[in-house]
Design an enzyme around this catalytic site. Structure first.
Site, PDB file in Angstrom:
ATOM      1  N   PRO A 154       0.844  -1.212   0.000  1.00  0.00           N
ATOM      2  CA  PRO A 154       0.000   0.000   0.000  1.00  0.00           C
ATOM      3  C   PRO A 154       0.872   1.251   0.000  1.00  0.00           C
ATOM      4  O   PRO A 154       1.508   1.570   0.996  1.00  0.00           O
ATOM      5  CB  PRO A 154      -0.813  -0.127   1.288  1.00  0.00           C
ATOM      6  CG  PRO A 154       0.003  -1.021   2.165  1.00  0.00           C
ATOM      7  CD  PRO A 154       0.756  -1.952   1.270  1.00  0.00           C
ATOM      8  N   ASP A 158       5.810   2.187   2.098  1.00  0.00           N
ATOM      9  CA  ASP A 158       4.885   1.074   2.312  1.00  0.00           C
ATOM     10  C   ASP A 158       4.186   1.299   3.642  1.00  0.00           C
ATOM     11  O   ASP A 158       4.823   1.229   4.707  1.00  0.00           O
ATOM     12  CB  ASP A 158       5.685  -0.240   2.318  1.00  0.00           C
ATOM     13  CG  ASP A 158       4.797  -1.476   2.416  1.00  0.00           C
ATOM     14  OD1 ASP A 158       3.643  -1.354   2.844  1.00  0.00           O
ATOM     15  OD2 ASP A 158       5.287  -2.575   2.074  1.00  0.00           O
ATOM     16  N   HIS A 159       2.887   1.530   3.590  1.00  0.00           N
ATOM     17  CA  HIS A 159       2.152   1.888   4.806  1.00  0.00           C
ATOM     18  C   HIS A 159       2.014   0.720   5.778  1.00  0.00           C
ATOM     19  O   HIS A 159       1.610   0.916   6.934  1.00  0.00           O
ATOM     20  CB  HIS A 159       0.763   2.425   4.446  1.00  0.00           C
ATOM     21  CG  HIS A 159       0.301   3.539   5.342  1.00  0.00           C
ATOM     22  ND1 HIS A 159       0.744   3.694   6.641  1.00  0.00           N
ATOM     23  CD2 HIS A 159      -0.568   4.557   5.140  1.00  0.00           C
ATOM     24  CE1 HIS A 159       0.164   4.747   7.193  1.00  0.00           C
ATOM     25  NE2 HIS A 159      -0.644   5.302   6.296  1.00  0.00           N
ATOM     26  N   ARG A 160       2.333  -0.498   5.346  1.00  0.00           N
ATOM     27  CA  ARG A 160       2.348  -1.610   6.290  1.00  0.00           C
ATOM     28  C   ARG A 160       3.531  -1.494   7.239  1.00  0.00           C
ATOM     29  O   ARG A 160       3.473  -1.943   8.392  1.00  0.00           O
ATOM     30  CB  ARG A 160       2.451  -2.945   5.537  1.00  0.00           C
ATOM     31  CG  ARG A 160       1.306  -3.270   4.612  1.00  0.00           C
ATOM     32  CD  ARG A 160       1.595  -4.527   3.809  1.00  0.00           C
ATOM     33  NE  ARG A 160       2.807  -4.388   2.999  1.00  0.00           N
ATOM     34  CZ  ARG A 160       3.327  -5.366   2.248  1.00  0.00           C
ATOM     35  NH1 ARG A 160       2.730  -6.554   2.217  1.00  0.00           N
ATOM     36  NH2 ARG A 160       4.424  -5.164   1.544  1.00  0.00           N
ATOM     37  N   VAL A 162       5.600   1.572   7.449  1.00  0.00           N
ATOM     38  CA  VAL A 162       5.891   2.955   7.847  1.00  0.00           C
ATOM     39  C   VAL A 162       4.582   3.691   8.107  1.00  0.00           C
ATOM     40  O   VAL A 162       3.728   3.796   7.222  1.00  0.00           O
ATOM     41  CB  VAL A 162       6.690   3.679   6.750  1.00  0.00           C
ATOM     42  CG1 VAL A 162       7.025   5.098   7.199  1.00  0.00           C
ATOM     43  CG2 VAL A 162       7.959   2.909   6.400  1.00  0.00           C
TER      44      VAL A 162
END
Length: 480
Positions: free
Chosen positions: A274, A450-452, A454
């Protein structure tokens, strides 16, 4: 008379499970004597152009594939005639680079081509490690028992027919080395017109018989232009009433090699991780002034310093306070892997497509060492000589879109990495300094992460730290 045997070299896996490679050019011809580890071919994998060394010392007996051909790993590409080392080498070991094709016994022939104990293995021979492209392969296991051929199971060993030598050619017209079938060169049975596989396909699509096309390439090679010109000549009467010659309306390029790998990797990254992208515009006047001073400093004489050099160092410093951006998501183990080192990737546009080679342990380099590493990385990438090892193992990347005059963008993560920074062009622009309007040098920074891995806060802090360093290089003192 010294006995000889024929050994095949099968295309090896050149790194990370690659399944195929394209033969770009042969550096040898049939009949050439080669030494161990002599470069015999240049191939393009999905990641890089690689030079193949010879796993044997001997004479080239046959080239199984032509330049321009995509070959699967494990397929034979060249055969060598090598000296039989005697009883201790009867049966031989599998050809180096046989990949997943499994063990195979080398076909052995005497100097006159007769069968010489084919399939036998040395009794009690010690385990041996076969050389390959990346060091040494697995130990070859021997059962200690000689393998026996069924009674009456005798077959002829055919020595490959000689290959007609071809003249040196230009890069635009790759050499085609085709073995001549028996009788092909005889009168009444002429050799097939020489051309590359893509040109033959084009001729088939246009319904053109290559027998009637005159080749203008080296040695009579029929080129794409020859086929197109022939087709245009046939259609000229119909086209004349429409317009003058307008050239091709479409051009098709096979998707393979580096471009194919890059496309697949970008799709995987875009639809797996994401992405979040943040932007920050920074007054980098102080950084540009520092760059000018460093270029005039004797300590940096002979070093190539650019805004990318300073920005790369700033990224490495900012990571020290924001380590979450130097990590990866391990889906299989459901773990976050935190890197305690930085392999800094630098996106490089090359004639073969986009590559992202990385500088190993970049966080340990001084500014001068980083400058040298960046210069070597970009020069090697542009020459198409980046090794698969240098394209693997990156932990965070930079893409310098500013060299194209672009201010900002939304870069896609390099697969397996948590973040990528895009550097925009440095431009003069009006800027407020101490409540006064002034002309300053500014740059836009784009950060995708990567929002998973960070969170928004972590990504924002990293980008803010990076901006602070570039706005005032002295801020580095507060971060180290």
């Amino acid at each position: 008379m010294t006995a000889t045997m024929i050994k095949e070299f099968r295309l090896p896996d050149l790194g990370e499970g690659l399944t195929e490679s394209e033969i770009l050019s042969w550096k040898v011809a049939v009949g050439d004597t080669v030494t161990l580890n002599q470069v015999i071919a240049e191939v393009e994998t999905a990641k890089a152009v690689v030079e193949l060394p010879s796993p044997f010392a001997g004479v080239v007996a046959e080239l199984h594939e032509q330049p321009g051909t995509v070959v699967e790993v494990g397929k034979p590409i060249v055969s060598f005639e090598v000296d039989d080392a005697g009883p201790s080498n009867v049966g031989g070991a599998p050809a180096a680079g046989s990949g997943s094709a499994g063990e195979r016994t080398a076909v052995e022939t005497s100097a006159n081509g007769s069968l010489a104990n084919a399939g036998a293995e040395a009794v009690g021979a010690p385990a041996k490690r076969e050389p390959n492209l990346v060091g040494y392969g697995a130990v070859v296991e021997h059962s200690g028992r000689p393998t026996r051929r069924s009674r009456g199971q005798v077959r002829d060993i055919k020595v490959p027919a000689p290959v007609t030598p071809v003249e040196p050619v230009t890069p635009e017209a790759p050499a085609i080395v085709e073995p001549m079938a028996a009788g092909r060169a005889e009168e009444g049975n002429p050799e097939r017109p020489r051309s590359t596989p893509p040109v033959r396909k084009l001729a088939r699509d246009l319904g053109i018989d290559l027998e009637v096309v005159h080749g203008t390439g080296p040695g009579g090679l029929i080129t794409r232009e020859d086929v197109q010109n022939f087709s245009g000549a046939m259609e000229a009467p119909a086209e004349a009433t429409i317009s003058d010659a307008q050239g091709e309306r479409e051009a098709r390029t096979p998707i393979r090699g580096v471009r194919k790998f890059t496309a697949a990797a970008m799709v995987q990254s875009a639809f797996t991780a994401p992405h979040v992208t943040e932007f920050l515009t920074v007054d980098v006047t102080a950084t540009m002034e520092l760059l000018a001073r460093l270029k005039g400093n004797r300590t940096f004489e002979g070093y190539k310093l650019t805004p990318l050099t300073i920005a790369a160092k700033a990224v490495l410093v900012a990571l020290g306070n924001n380590p979450s951006l130097n990590s990866r998501w391990d889906e299989a183990s459901q773990e976050i892997v935190q890197f305690n080192y930085v392999n800094l990737g630098i996106a490089a546009a090359t004639p073969r497509g986009l590559t992202v080679p990385n500088i190993k342990d970049a966080d340990r380099l001084t500014l001068r060492e980083l400058s040298t590493a960046l210069t070597e990385l970009t020069d090697t990438a542009r020459a198409g000589k980046t090794s698969p090892a240098d394209l693997s193992g990156g932990t965070i990347s930079i893409t310098n879109i500013g060299v194209f005059g672009i201010d900002a963008g939304t870069p896609i993560l390099n697969p397996g990495e948590a973040a990528i920074v895009a550097l925009g062009a440095v431009r003069k622009a009006p800027w407020v300094v101490n409540d006064q309007l002034a002309v300053r040098q500014v740059m836009s920074l784009s950060l995708s992460f990567d929002h998973r891995l960070v969170d928004g806060e972590q990504g924002s802090r990293f980008l803010a730290d990076l901006g602070s360093i570039l706005a005032d290089p002295a801020m580095v003192m507060t971060m180290i």
